[in-house]
Design an enzyme around this catalytic site. Structure first.
Site, mmCIF file in Angstrom:
data_model
loop_
_atom_site.group_PDB
_atom_site.id
_atom_site.type_symbol
_atom_site.label_atom_id
_atom_site.label_comp_id
_atom_site.label_asym_id
_atom_site.label_seq_id
_atom_site.Cartn_x
_atom_site.Cartn_y
_atom_site.Cartn_z
ATOM 1 N N ASP A 36 0.812 -1.203 0.000
ATOM 2 C CA ASP A 36 0.000 0.000 0.000
ATOM 3 C C ASP A 36 0.844 1.252 0.000
ATOM 4 O O ASP A 36 0.335 2.341 -0.228
ATOM 5 C CB ASP A 36 -0.937 0.012 1.204
ATOM 6 C CG ASP A 36 -2.246 -0.693 0.906
ATOM 7 O OD1 ASP A 36 -3.163 -0.609 1.724
ATOM 8 O OD2 ASP A 36 -2.332 -1.332 -0.165
ATOM 9 N N ASP A 299 -0.820 28.602 -41.004
ATOM 10 C CA ASP A 299 -0.994 27.155 -41.173
ATOM 11 C C ASP A 299 -1.867 26.564 -40.079
ATOM 12 O O ASP A 299 -2.464 25.504 -40.248
ATOM 13 C CB ASP A 299 0.364 26.434 -41.239
ATOM 14 C CG ASP A 299 1.139 26.571 -39.946
ATOM 15 O OD1 ASP A 299 1.840 25.618 -39.552
ATOM 16 O OD2 ASP A 299 1.048 27.645 -39.316
ATOM 17 N N GLY A 434 -1.607 13.553 -38.738
ATOM 18 C CA GLY A 434 -2.088 12.873 -39.935
ATOM 19 C C GLY A 434 -1.834 13.698 -41.175
ATOM 20 O O GLY A 434 -1.661 13.182 -42.264
#
Lengths: 514, 472
Positions: A36, A299, A434
């Site tokens: 623990d 951009d 992507g």
């Protein structure tokens, strides 16, 4: 019993050490079975702390299970008091203690009698509160204890300091970029002429807590931890509180304005103390950080109208929904927090910045939602990062629970003006991931295939047995190529043409790992 | 510092630091690829298997959790209803071959009868439910890991060699499972291969799949057939057990599985040290082969070859003092090969040592020390964390192998440190992986010494309770 899967917020017994360990000289005695004290591992490994974590587990073994802890916790508390002279000591219960129905108050009372150190119980019910709530609760309990004690002793620092100062409350260990946020907030405060009185709990001496009321106001940057403490200080000492995350340009400016107002409110001295931070805000919005400009730059327009799914804890889900929406043109199609107890306020904050709410602490539900909605990007916790990996969606991690990657060596705050730069980068990067390939495809920008393929130079006559091919497939992908190369090299050197499993292992033995 | 002439095991039972058994159980179940672990416990119990691999590496642990709520503390008579509700959700769309119901200290403390609750849902949903108990107060982490294959041991089918012996009373015959399983549902008849001249051993102990196939290859060379492993790569590939089948562990912590196989399934144990390091592998082979009636051939020569091949590592550690603190999953065996290389191991800390099962390791360890004229290490079971750290600093080792929580603080204080948990993911079994033991162990020593950079340590000068070690 209810089914549960991976959880976002940890259990309560991680929350308490998050407040105890960063306090200088405090020590927590955790009444727990082995393992623990995982907070020790977290603090040492991901957070790379150089000191031994001041949390000791008072072992719950089978004897304790059978008979109760009896004197064990008290003895351990006293022992630690002698060994390391901490102040205070916090006997900390865990869920095992509640199952064994141990009374933490009683343990503390007994420990206080025999120990030199101040014993403060960390009284949190493990079935009712989770990690941040426990941290918040513990922080409040520790703070409450000290001014009360000081008041009794007549050492309470009540008079306001002449130079305006503020307390920053709620910088526990193992937070997401907390150290950096803290530094950033110190820097900003200095810039606007407000001293930092104390920071709780990071690096704070518990003994100094009696001077908390000297500050003009309390600043709570992360709602999850610190709010209860600030509320207490307000009720008890009338200290105003700013509970706001200075993340993003708009909110950072707003935060500074609120600080300006609080400082002014308590100004006991004549007008020369009147402050105006508008020029500072203006300069910092336009030119100092790049975020505001870069989000408008040409951009980055491609991001406009893009969507994202944004879950997180209360602080980060809110911030990461508002900032992209208001400042970058990226709207959240689903946003919300896993801190269900704070959901109402979170939802209120992000109204107008998101399409629909997603409040859940069930990561499978979050994952299913993402699968259904198919956003172009995800900005959430590590759980959502896994989901994004599975669904091949660009993702960024912007909220706790923390991971080793959330403790970079470099300076990466998520609040303040520098924080806006970091956030801008973290939001824009997944959205452009992507795009690169996409543009290369359109413009025919890929390199010609003949060059990029690594050519098999020799036409070799090596025969690979089926078992060796199966064996190859078990090698981790990252070293598979190299291992195969080594095996083949070794085979050629020894004039072997038939590569069997034995040949593979022999090569491995001689040449070793890559 | 006291030195010992015989190997002494001292049980300190202090406040020791180690990881939770649950995370090791999760690891064990991950090995069994078609299993679905269901952990019954509190948030705390779920946090560990999720966090331990998740915060450090990007692992997605595969398990489900039944979180007990406050109302569950007085154990309910309606436990069966709960099981029935939860199991289908656990199975989801995974189609597991077995559900591994994993108990925790929660279930232990509220005295939940997991074994009693299993048969009914098992017959209702048609998937075997195996119960493993992994609670911290009773078990050290590796013991916890061991409960999983031990529970599976009961499910291994019987294998009869020669005529049909009476069925073992404890053997629950596999219920005929719906399609898609290759698990032998009925006892398997195997034609006798001479009068048990070559009974193949079953190997309890978790190994990564690539390593698991390697001892097979090595053993093949030495004509030791391996019948199967526990845990196997899938539930359906569990080895069948028959009279005369031997059991030989590959990890020091498989005592429970081995004992289960010995007592319940009446198998015999080959006492051998785990096959780690060249010396351990040779000893393991020497012990397993005679049982099969085949003489050992050339294993000593092989060992010599391997030592020769990894000569550079022993050279870098010879004479250096080493200290192993308490969070050591492979217990005493990682110390043996370094001692063989000439290191002086002061102390080995372990959460638990099954003395009888580990007698096969203690003896080689003692002999290696004597052979190398090195004092025996002190073995501290359940060492007190604070006291052990003091002892470690006093002994001023060149290398410390510690648990994860103490690793960075130790390194920051100028002691070259290695995390013991890495031995669980490193490939260290068999001759093929001989370098797997000395290489990672010596890595901290091969790094630039802090002293070369001009510092004794990298801790902040608080001035109080942490005086730095003087520069060596």
């Amino acid at each position: 019993t209810k089914p549960a899967h991976r959880m976002h917020a940890g259990p309560a017994h991680i929350g308490t050490p998050r407040v105890a360990s960063p306090s200088k000289n405090a020590h927590a005695i955790m009444h727990a079975p082995p393992g623990d004290d995982h907070s020790n591992v977290m603090r040492s490994m991901p957070e790379r702390d150089r000191d031994f974590t001041p949390v000791t587990a008072s072992m719950v073994d089978r004897h304790v299970l059978a008979r109760g802890s009896q004197d064990k916790v008290v003895d351990n508390t006293n022992r630690k008091g002698k060994e390391e002279r901490p102040d205070p000591i916090a006997p900390t219960p865990t869920c095992t203690s509640s199952i064994l129905q141990e009374d933490p108050q009683n343990l503390v009372r007994r420990a206080s009698i025999t120990s030199d150190s101040d014993a403060i119980p960390a009284d949190v019910n493990h079935h009712r509160v989770d990690e941040p709530q426990a941290a918040d609760g513990t922080s409040e309990q520790v703070v409450r204890h000290h001014p009360n004690k000081a008041r009794g002793q007549g050492t309470l620092g009540r008079s306001l300091a002449n130079i305006p100062s503020a307390n920053t409350i709620g910088i526990p260990t193992l937070g997401s970029h907390n150290q950096h946020d803290c530094r950033e907030s110190k820097r900003s405060s200095r810039d606007i002429g407000t001293r930092i009185n104390q920071i709780i709990p990071e690096g704070g001496f518990v003994g100094n807590l009696n001077n908390l009321p000297k500050a003009r106001f309390n600043f709570v940057p992360h709602r999850e931890v610190g709010l209860m403490t600030a509320v207490y200080l307000d009720e008890e000492f009338g200290m105003p509180c700013i509970s706001m995350t200075p993340a993003g340009i708009i909110d950072t400016a707003e935060c500074i304005r609120q600080m300006q107002e609080r400082v002014g409110k308590w100004a006991s001295a004549p007008p020369k103390e009147k402050v105006d931070h508008e020029p500072y805000i203006d300069q910092h919005t336009r030119s100092v950080p790049q975020a505001a400009w870069s989000s408008r730059s040409i951009d980055r327009q491609n991001s406009t109208g893009k969507r994202a799914v944004i879950p997180g804890d209360a602080t980060h889900a809110t911030a990461m929904t508002k900032i992209p929406s208001r400042e970058m043109g990226i709207r959240a199609c689903r946003a919300g927090t896993y801190c269900k107890h704070d959901a109402e306020r979170s939802n209120e904050q992000v109204r107008g910045s998101r399409d629909e709410i997603l409040v859940t602490d069930d990561h499978t539900e979050a994952g299913d939602t993402i699968g259904r909605v198919e956003p172009p990007a995800i900005s959430g916790t590590q759980m959502e990062r896994h989901v994004g990996k599975r669904l091949d969606t660009p993702r960024g991690v912007t909220s706790p629970p923390v991971h080793i990657q959330n403790f970079p060596s470099g300076y990466r705050p998520s609040s303040g003006y520098e924080g806006t730069n970091q956030i801008a980068d973290s939001v824009h990067n997944p959205h452009t991931l992507g795009t690169e390939d996409h543009l290369l495809d359109i413009l025919g920008g890929h390199d010609t295939e003949a060059v990029t393929e690594s050519s098999p130079i020799e036409q070799d006559m090596l025969i690979r047995s089926p078992e060796s091919q199966l064996g190859s497939s078990q090698i981790p992908r990252s070293v598979r190529g190299k291992t195969k190369g080594k095996t083949e090299k070794s085979a050629r050197q020894n004039g072997i043409t038939n590569i069997t499993v034995e040949v593979m292992y022999a090569a491995r033995e001689i040449l070793g790992y890559s | 510092m006291k030195r010992f002439e015989t190997l002494t095991l001292e049980r300190e039972t202090g406040n020791y630091h180690t990881s939770r058994p649950i995370s090791c159980v999760a690891r064990s179940h991950q090995k069994i690829e078609d299993s679905s672990p269901l952990v019954v416990g509190t948030k705390t119990c779920g946090y560990s298997p999720q966090n331990a691999p998740g915060a450090m590496i990007y692992a997605e642990p595969r398990y489900a959790m039944a979180e007990s709520e406050e109302g569950d503390i007085p154990a309910q008579p309606n436990d069966h209803g709960e099981s029935k509700r939860l199991c289908p959700r656990v199975i989801g769309n995974r189609d597991p071959s077995v559900i591994a119901r994993t108990g925790t200290r929660t279930t232990e403390a509220i005295k939940m009868d997991l074994e009693g609750m299993a048969p009914k849902p098992e017959s209702e949903i048609g998937i075997p439910i195996v119960v493993a108990r992994a609670n911290g107060p009773d078990y050290a982490p590796t013991q916890g890991e061991d409960t999983a294959p031990a529970a599976m041991a009961h499910r291994c089918a019987e294998r009869y060699v020669g005529s049909v012996d009476g069925r073992d009373d404890h053997q629950p015959v596999q219920s005929s499972l719906p399609a898609a399983t290759e698990c032998p549902p009925k006892p398997v008849m195997v034609p006798p291969a001479g009068r048990e001249t070559n009974p193949p051993p079953v190997l309890p102990g978790s190994l990564p799949p690539m390593v698991a196939s390697q001892p097979n290859s090595e053993s093949k060379r030495q004509s030791v057939r391996v019948w199967g492993r526990l845990p196997a790569q899938s539930y359906t590939a569990l080895p069948s057990l028959g009279a005369g089948v031997y059991v030989c562990g590959v990890n020091p912590s498989s005592s429970r599985t081995a004992t289960t196989l010995m007592r319940r399934r009446k198998r015999r144990l080959i006492g051998a040290p785990p096959p780690t390091g060249p010396d351990g592998t040779r000893a393991w082979i020497e012990k397993t082969r005679p049982v099969s009636g085949v003489q050992t051939q050339g294993s000593r020569e092989r060992e010599r070859q391997v030592w020769e091949g990894s000569k550079d590592y022993p050279d870098s550690v010879r004479g250096k003092p080493v200290f192993l603190t308490g969070d050591n999953p492979l217990e005493a065996s990682p110390a043996r090969s370094p001692i063989r290389c000439g290191t002086i191991v002061h102390e080995i800390g372990i959460p638990y040592m099954d003395k009888r099962y580990q007698a096969a390791e203690s003896a080689p360890l003692r002999d290696t020390c004597r052979h190398m004229c090195i004092p025996m290490p002190r073995i501290a079971e359940k060492p007190d964390n604070y006291d052990q750290i003091q002892r470690m600093r006093e002994s001023r080792p060149d290398l410390a192998i510690t648990g994860t929580a103490n690793a960075n603080p130790s390194e920051a204080r100028g002691i070259d440190t290695k995390r013991s948990v890495e031995s669980t993911s490193a490939q260290i079994h068999g001759f093929t992986n001989a370098r797997g033991v000395p290489r990672p162990v010596t890595r901290p020593l091969r790094r630039n010494d802090l002293g070369d950079l001009g510092w004794a340590d990298l801790v902040k000068r608080a001035g109080d309770n942490d005086p730095p070690l003087a520069q060596r």
